[in-house]
Design a protein around this motif. Structure first.
Motif, PDB file in Angstrom:
ATOM      1  N   PRO A 243       0.823  -1.202   0.000  1.00  0.00           N
ATOM      2  CA  PRO A 243       0.000   0.000   0.000  1.00  0.00           C
ATOM      3  C   PRO A 243       0.856   1.251   0.000  1.00  0.00           C
ATOM      4  O   PRO A 243       1.939   1.273   0.578  1.00  0.00           O
ATOM      5  N   THR A 244       0.390   2.286  -0.638  1.00  0.00           N
ATOM      6  CA  THR A 244       1.163   3.517  -0.703  1.00  0.00           C
ATOM      7  C   THR A 244       0.437   4.708  -0.102  1.00  0.00           C
ATOM      8  O   THR A 244       1.038   5.738   0.133  1.00  0.00           O
ATOM      9  N   SER A 245      -0.866   4.595   0.129  1.00  0.00           N
ATOM     10  CA  SER A 245      -1.603   5.694   0.734  1.00  0.00           C
ATOM     11  C   SER A 245      -2.814   5.140   1.463  1.00  0.00           C
ATOM     12  O   SER A 245      -3.204   3.985   1.269  1.00  0.00           O
ATOM     13  N   VAL A 246      -3.405   5.968   2.306  1.00  0.00           N
ATOM     14  CA  VAL A 246      -4.569   5.537   3.063  1.00  0.00           C
ATOM     15  C   VAL A 246      -5.555   6.698   3.168  1.00  0.00           C
ATOM     16  O   VAL A 246      -5.154   7.859   3.335  1.00  0.00           O
TER      17      VAL A 246
ATOM     18  N   TYR B 187       0.148   9.559   3.285  1.00  0.00           N
ATOM     19  CA  TYR B 187       1.018   8.836   2.360  1.00  0.00           C
ATOM     20  C   TYR B 187       1.988   7.982   3.174  1.00  0.00           C
ATOM     21  O   TYR B 187       2.201   8.234   4.354  1.00  0.00           O
ATOM     22  N   ASN B 188       2.571   6.967   2.532  1.00  0.00           N
ATOM     23  CA  ASN B 188       3.422   6.058   3.295  1.00  0.00           C
ATOM     24  C   ASN B 188       4.685   6.728   3.831  1.00  0.00           C
ATOM     25  O   ASN B 188       5.383   6.142   4.655  1.00  0.00           O
ATOM     26  N   SER B 189       4.963   7.924   3.387  1.00  0.00           N
ATOM     27  CA  SER B 189       6.108   8.663   3.924  1.00  0.00           C
ATOM     28  C   SER B 189       5.735   9.468   5.175  1.00  0.00           C
ATOM     29  O   SER B 189       6.619  10.005   5.843  1.00  0.00           O
TER      30      SER B 189
ATOM     31  N   TYR C 200       1.272   7.364   9.188  1.00  0.00           N
ATOM     32  CA  TYR C 200       0.874   6.232   8.350  1.00  0.00           C
ATOM     33  C   TYR C 200       1.206   4.914   9.048  1.00  0.00           C
ATOM     34  O   TYR C 200       0.332   4.054   9.231  1.00  0.00           O
ATOM     35  N   GLU C 201       2.452   4.722   9.430  1.00  0.00           N
ATOM     36  CA  GLU C 201       2.856   3.497  10.090  1.00  0.00           C
ATOM     37  C   GLU C 201       2.217   3.372  11.470  1.00  0.00           C
ATOM     38  O   GLU C 201       1.883   2.272  11.916  1.00  0.00           O
TER      39      GLU C 201
ATOM     40  N   LEU D 216      -1.343   2.102  10.986  1.00  0.00           N
ATOM     41  CA  LEU D 216      -1.339   0.688  10.621  1.00  0.00           C
ATOM     42  C   LEU D 216      -1.042  -0.191  11.832  1.00  0.00           C
ATOM     43  O   LEU D 216      -1.666  -1.238  12.024  1.00  0.00           O
TER      44      LEU D 216
ATOM     45  N   TRP E  78      -6.959   1.323   2.710  1.00  0.00           N
ATOM     46  CA  TRP E  78      -5.549   1.266   2.326  1.00  0.00           C
ATOM     47  C   TRP E  78      -5.455   1.013   0.826  1.00  0.00           C
ATOM     48  O   TRP E  78      -6.068   0.074   0.308  1.00  0.00           O
TER      49      TRP E  78
ATOM     50  N   ASP F 195      -2.060   4.015  -4.816  1.00  0.00           N
ATOM     51  CA  ASP F 195      -3.028   5.120  -4.793  1.00  0.00           C
ATOM     52  C   ASP F 195      -4.230   4.885  -5.693  1.00  0.00           C
ATOM     53  O   ASP F 195      -4.973   5.821  -5.980  1.00  0.00           O
TER      54      ASP F 195
END
Length: 230
Positions: A35-38, A52-54, A58-59, A62, A93, A97
């Motif tokens: 996944p790259t975005s949520v 975004y995963n950056s 985000y983490e 999750l 998730w 994107d």
């Protein structure tokens, strides 16, 4: 070697380098299907946000929602009682994107700040079957959702959300062969088998182009043992 052939070989070398680069890209985590975005949405308060995963949260989000494919298939009895005092927040998730692979329907219980029930489905789009579990760190999860701006007051034009349906029987009892077979995660299934095909297409196209060009030039060139014009 003729200059035209040298140029074509150089062009083929460039295509080979591009193919190698494509293989390396395909092996990277971004191309592995993760996944790259949520997207986080609160239908009752009509609030949304995305990460975004950056992003640091985000983490954290999750982790606080917990692992997939763990918990109870049926709504626990205690959770059924809590739902009368809970709101629904949807966490979707996304793979690259574009396509959802996991949806967490989160139910913070207003009367108990430490109680948050979660329904997690990961077989999208084939099925919305999922598992129920209670958040291990409910207080921290509620605080994060509040920080993300999706815990506002309910509005008159909002709605209660779509409650998870009961587990469907046809998906609950797979055949023994299927039940014991290794199962790829949803993101991996979306990209499985794609990464190796692209370099092959590049190499095949480059080789075919070079062969056609050389063959055409050889066909247009007169034999070496015959004088030109005879």
């Amino acid at each position: 070697m003729r200059k035209g052939t040298v140029r074509e070989l150089r062009a083929l070398g460039g295509l080979l380098a591009a193919a190698v680069g494509l293989v390396l890209w395909a092996a990277s985590p971004a191309a592995a299907g993760g996944p790259t975005s949520v997207l986080v949405a609160s239908p009752e308060s009509r609030q949304t946000t995305s990460l975004y995963n950056s992003d640091k949260e985000y983490e954290t989000l999750l982790r606080l929602l917990g692992p997939e494919n763990q918990g109870a298939r049926k709504l626990p009895p205690q959770a059924g009682l809590d739902m009368t005092h809970a709101r629904q927040i949807n966490v979707s998730w996304m793979v690259h994107d574009m396509a959802p692979w996991r949806i967490d329907r989160v139910f913070p219980v207003d009367t108990e700040p430490g109680t948050v029930w979660i329904h997690t489905a990961t077989d999208l789009p084939d099925s919305t079957n999922g598992y129920w579990h209670r958040a291990e760190q409910g207080v921290e999860l509620r605080a994060l959702l509040k920080k993300l701006g999706v815990m506002g007051a309910r509005t008159s034009d909002g709605y209660a959300g779509v409650f998870p349906a009961p587990w469907q029987s046809e998906s609950a009892a797979p055949s023994p062969a299927v039940a014991h077979a290794p199962k790829a995660s949803a993101p991996d299934r979306l990209t499985d088998g794609m990464w190796w095909a692209a370099p092959g297409l590049v190499l095949g196209g480059a080789g075919g182009l070079l062969i056609r060009r050389v063959a055409a030039r050889q066909g247009a060139r007169p034999p070496r043992d015959e004088p030109v014009g005879l």
